[in-house]
Every structure is written in structure tokens, then in C-alpha cells.
Scaffold this motif. Structure first.
Motif, mmCIF file in Angstrom:
data_model
loop_
_atom_site.group_PDB
_atom_site.id
_atom_site.type_symbol
_atom_site.label_atom_id
_atom_site.label_comp_id
_atom_site.label_asym_id
_atom_site.label_seq_id
_atom_site.Cartn_x
_atom_site.Cartn_y
_atom_site.Cartn_z
ATOM 1 N N GLN A 192 27.812 17.601 -28.978
ATOM 2 C CA GLN A 192 28.673 17.893 -28.451
ATOM 3 C C GLN A 192 29.201 17.286 -28.774
ATOM 4 O O GLN A 192 31.167 16.979 -28.089
ATOM 5 N N ALA A 193 29.450 15.421 -28.397
ATOM 6 C CA ALA A 193 30.185 14.505 -28.412
ATOM 7 C C ALA A 193 31.432 14.830 -30.121
ATOM 8 O O ALA A 193 32.630 14.743 -29.806
ATOM 9 N N GLY A 194 30.275 15.317 -30.605
ATOM 10 C CA GLY A 194 31.436 15.491 -32.180
ATOM 11 C C GLY A 194 32.189 16.862 -31.971
ATOM 12 O O GLY A 194 32.794 16.935 -33.067
ATOM 13 N N TYR A 195 31.183 17.952 -31.593
ATOM 14 C CA TYR A 195 32.662 18.570 -31.094
ATOM 15 C C TYR A 195 33.746 18.171 -30.509
ATOM 16 O O TYR A 195 35.453 18.746 -31.121
ATOM 17 N N ILE A 196 34.081 16.949 -29.327
ATOM 18 C CA ILE A 196 34.507 16.806 -29.026
ATOM 19 C C ILE A 196 36.129 16.265 -29.890
ATOM 20 O O ILE A 196 36.907 16.101 -29.892
ATOM 21 N N GLY A 219 50.860 22.875 -26.621
ATOM 22 C CA GLY A 219 49.903 23.987 -27.956
ATOM 23 C C GLY A 219 49.059 23.092 -28.652
ATOM 24 O O GLY A 219 48.365 24.049 -29.378
ATOM 25 N N ALA A 220 49.448 21.455 -28.947
ATOM 26 C CA ALA A 220 48.232 21.089 -29.813
ATOM 27 C C ALA A 220 46.885 21.046 -29.042
ATOM 28 O O ALA A 220 46.002 20.645 -29.325
ATOM 29 N N PHE A 221 47.161 20.844 -27.951
ATOM 30 C CA PHE A 221 45.971 20.716 -26.647
ATOM 31 C C PHE A 221 45.287 21.915 -26.733
ATOM 32 O O PHE A 221 43.801 21.674 -27.092
ATOM 33 N N LEU A 222 45.901 22.954 -26.649
ATOM 34 C CA LEU A 222 44.950 24.122 -26.723
ATOM 35 C C LEU A 222 44.321 24.463 -27.553
ATOM 36 O O LEU A 222 43.215 24.999 -28.160
ATOM 37 N N VAL A 223 44.776 24.593 -28.569
ATOM 38 C CA VAL A 223 44.482 24.705 -30.573
ATOM 39 C C VAL A 223 43.230 23.571 -30.568
ATOM 40 O O VAL A 223 42.460 24.245 -30.742
ATOM 41 N N ALA A 224 43.563 22.793 -29.931
ATOM 42 C CA ALA A 224 42.217 21.575 -29.757
ATOM 43 C C ALA A 224 40.636 22.044 -28.878
ATOM 44 O O ALA A 224 40.156 22.471 -29.544
ATOM 45 N N ALA A 225 41.331 22.707 -28.159
ATOM 46 C CA ALA A 225 40.389 22.837 -26.984
ATOM 47 C C ALA A 225 40.064 24.087 -27.262
ATOM 48 O O ALA A 225 38.575 24.404 -27.196
ATOM 49 N N GLY A 226 40.327 25.140 -28.141
ATOM 50 C CA GLY A 226 39.808 25.986 -28.696
ATOM 51 C C GLY A 226 39.033 25.647 -29.496
ATOM 52 O O GLY A 226 38.157 27.129 -29.197
ATOM 53 N N VAL A 227 39.213 25.366 -30.254
ATOM 54 C CA VAL A 227 37.990 25.276 -31.502
ATOM 55 C C VAL A 227 36.781 24.628 -31.131
ATOM 56 O O VAL A 227 35.915 24.928 -31.400
ATOM 57 N N CYS A 228 37.143 23.478 -29.949
ATOM 58 C CA CYS A 228 36.298 22.914 -29.449
ATOM 59 C C CYS A 228 34.991 23.372 -28.955
ATOM 60 O O CYS A 228 33.971 23.239 -28.796
ATOM 61 N N GLY A 229 35.929 24.166 -27.671
ATOM 62 C CA GLY A 229 34.879 25.556 -26.789
ATOM 63 C C GLY A 229 34.185 26.214 -27.828
ATOM 64 O O GLY A 229 33.029 26.549 -27.409
ATOM 65 N N TRP A 230 34.974 26.837 -28.742
ATOM 66 C CA TRP A 230 34.413 27.778 -29.302
ATOM 67 C C TRP A 230 32.478 27.265 -30.337
ATOM 68 O O TRP A 230 32.019 27.733 -30.290
ATOM 69 N N LEU A 231 33.341 25.969 -30.860
ATOM 70 C CA LEU A 231 31.786 24.952 -31.240
ATOM 71 C C LEU A 231 30.792 24.475 -30.153
ATOM 72 O O LEU A 231 29.496 24.980 -29.944
ATOM 73 N N TRP A 232 30.887 24.525 -28.785
ATOM 74 C CA TRP A 232 30.226 23.737 -27.640
ATOM 75 C C TRP A 232 29.659 25.169 -26.700
ATOM 76 O O TRP A 232 28.358 25.102 -26.861
ATOM 77 N N PHE A 233 30.405 26.735 -26.485
ATOM 78 C CA PHE A 233 29.760 27.644 -26.553
ATOM 79 C C PHE A 233 29.045 28.043 -27.704
ATOM 80 O O PHE A 233 28.826 30.149 -27.146
ATOM 81 N N TYR A 234 29.236 27.957 -29.413
ATOM 82 C CA TYR A 234 28.635 29.264 -29.982
ATOM 83 C C TYR A 234 27.241 29.358 -29.778
ATOM 84 O O TYR A 234 26.000 29.399 -29.362
ATOM 85 N N PRO A 235 27.120 30.549 -29.496
ATOM 86 C CA PRO A 235 25.738 31.460 -29.818
ATOM 87 C C PRO A 235 25.094 31.056 -30.565
ATOM 88 O O PRO A 235 25.293 32.043 -32.089
ATOM 89 N N TYR A 236 24.575 30.305 -30.340
ATOM 90 C CA TYR A 236 23.110 29.832 -31.548
ATOM 91 C C TYR A 236 21.883 30.906 -31.488
ATOM 92 O O TYR A 236 21.659 31.412 -30.705
#
Length: 230
Positions: free
Chosen positions: A49-53, A213-230
Motif C-alpha cells: 500500500q505504501a508502494g501504491y501511494i 487535476g494532477a491530484f485526481l489523476v494520481a489518486a485515481g491510479v493509486c485507488g485502482w491499485l489499492w482496491f484492485y480485485p486480487y
């Protein structure tokens, strides 16, 4: 000008937030692998999770480094070999010029740290410990490639420690030379007895919308990785 010293607003609030958030994420990342990870129940998951951030923060910094205010841009503080060598020679002679942003050596250190962190965080997406953790992209390149990436991930971890050590030494050296970088990264203000060689107009508030805008892009990628359905 205050008490004969020139004050320049160099690092905007978004650069400063990026810096301290990245520091926190890197510390957590190392802590969860170099120690027993207490009190975390699953340290490897916290490590991931730290890596995703970190990935989200790096995405933000790249966008900000291309489109953000002058002193945040890579083009402001990444110099060619000639200028970098000239600065290094001047530094050895204690005749180095002052820079508002990163000096040539500091700029390349920033680039090396960002590249090493990028590889570390992205390579982790392809890894698995076969027990508690499986990266979102594990298996995409095959088990053999994932195994090679795991080895490089471990080696780059040691490289990162070396780069961070050099970075800290650089901060101490500059402090001894009268340039206090840590307070400047807190306040955004650097102080000079004369105009730095790279002085530019101060940053403007018009960049706030871009930052969102940059924050939303970054947060979107981070959120997708964080909640990725393993």
C-alpha cells in the motif's frame, strides 16, 4: 529583502506536500521490510500500500514537473553535463554559485531518486510472495520475469538506501555552507545574500486548478491499485 537577505518563494505547497508525503511512504515501505513490521498484522500488505501511494505521488510529481510552476519544473533544475561539471568544480573550490531551485548536482540527485523510486514501486506490482501478497500485475509478464523483477527489486532497494544516504549528506554539506534546505522545504522560502543565478518570477495561484487535476489523476491510479480485485 529582509536584514540584507533576499527571500524567494521557491517551492510551492504542492511540491512540499509531495516531498513530505513521499518521505513518509518511503519510511513505511522500508520499515515493513527491514524490520518485523510491528505493530502491523500483515506488514507485506502495508508495504504494498505504501508502494501504491508512492506511485500516485510520483505520477503527481511528473505532471507537476512538466506543467507546474517554474521552480517545480524539471526543465528549471536539470542541467546538461557541462553545467553540472562546472558546478562540481566550483563546489570543490568553495566558489559555487547559489541557486534558488536545485543546483545542478542536486537536480540530478532528484532525478536519480525519482527513477529509482519509480522502478521500485512499479516492479513491486509484478511480484508475489506466494502467501500473503500478490501484486495487481503479477503473472502479466510470466513467473520467470516476475522472479527476475523480484531480484532487481531487492537490489534497487539497496541502491535506494545509498542514494538516500548521499542525499542526506548533501543536505548536511549545504547546511554547513549556509544553505539550509530542510527549513526551505517546510516554508517554501529560501534566503540569499544576493540574487541566485536561476532566479525566476514567483509562482502564481493559477496553478491550483492544474494541481487538483494532477491530484485526481494520481489518486485515481493509486485507488485502482489499492482496491484492485486480487
Amino acid at each position: 529583502m529582509q536584514n540584507g537577505r533576499k527571500q524567494i518563494a521557491v517551492w510551492d505547497v504542492f511540491v512540499r506536500l509531495f516531498h513530505w508525503c513521499l518521505l513518509a511512504a518511503v519510511l513505511i515501505s522500508f520499515y515493513t521490510t527491514k524490520t518485523d513490521g510491528a505493530p502491523f498484522l500483515f506488514p507485506i500488505e502495508v508495504h504494498a500500500q505504501a508502494g501504491y501511494i508512492i506511485i500516485g505521488l510520483l505520477i503527481f510529481r511528473v505532471i507537476w514537473g512538466v506543467l507546474g510552476p517554474t521552480y517545480a519544473r524539471f526543465s528549471t533544475f536539470v542541467y546538461g553535463p557541462k553545467n553540472t561539471a562546472s558546478y562540481a568544480k566550483a563546489l570543490l573550490k568553495r566558489q559555487e554559485p547559489r541557486y534558488a531551485s536545485h543546483n545542478p548536482l542536486g537536480g540530478w540527485m532528484v532525478v536519480l531518486l525519482l527513477l529509482s523510486l519509480s522502478f521500485q514501486a512499479v516492479s513491486g506490482l509484478f511480484l508475489s510472495d506466494d502467501i500473503f501478497f500478490q501484486g495487481p500485475l503479477y503473472g502479466l509478464l510470466g513467473r520467470d520475469v516476475s522472479g527476475e523483477l523480484a531480484s532487481l527489486h531487492a537490489l534497487n532497494s539497496d541502491l535506494l538506501l545509498i542514494l538516500i544516504g548521499i542525499h542526506l549528506v548533501g543536505i548536511v554539506v549545504h547546511a554547513l555552507l549556509g544553505e539550509h534546505l530542510v527549513p526551505a522545504m517546510v516554508t517554501g522560502i529560501k534566503r540569499f545574500t544576493s540574487a541566485p543565478v536561476d532566479e525566476k518570477p514567483a509562482y502564481r495561484t493559477k496553478y491550483r486548478l492544474l494541481a487538483i487535476g494532477a491530484f485526481l489523476v494520481a489518486a485515481g491510479v493509486c485507488g485502482w491499485l489499492w482496491f484492485y480485485p486480487y
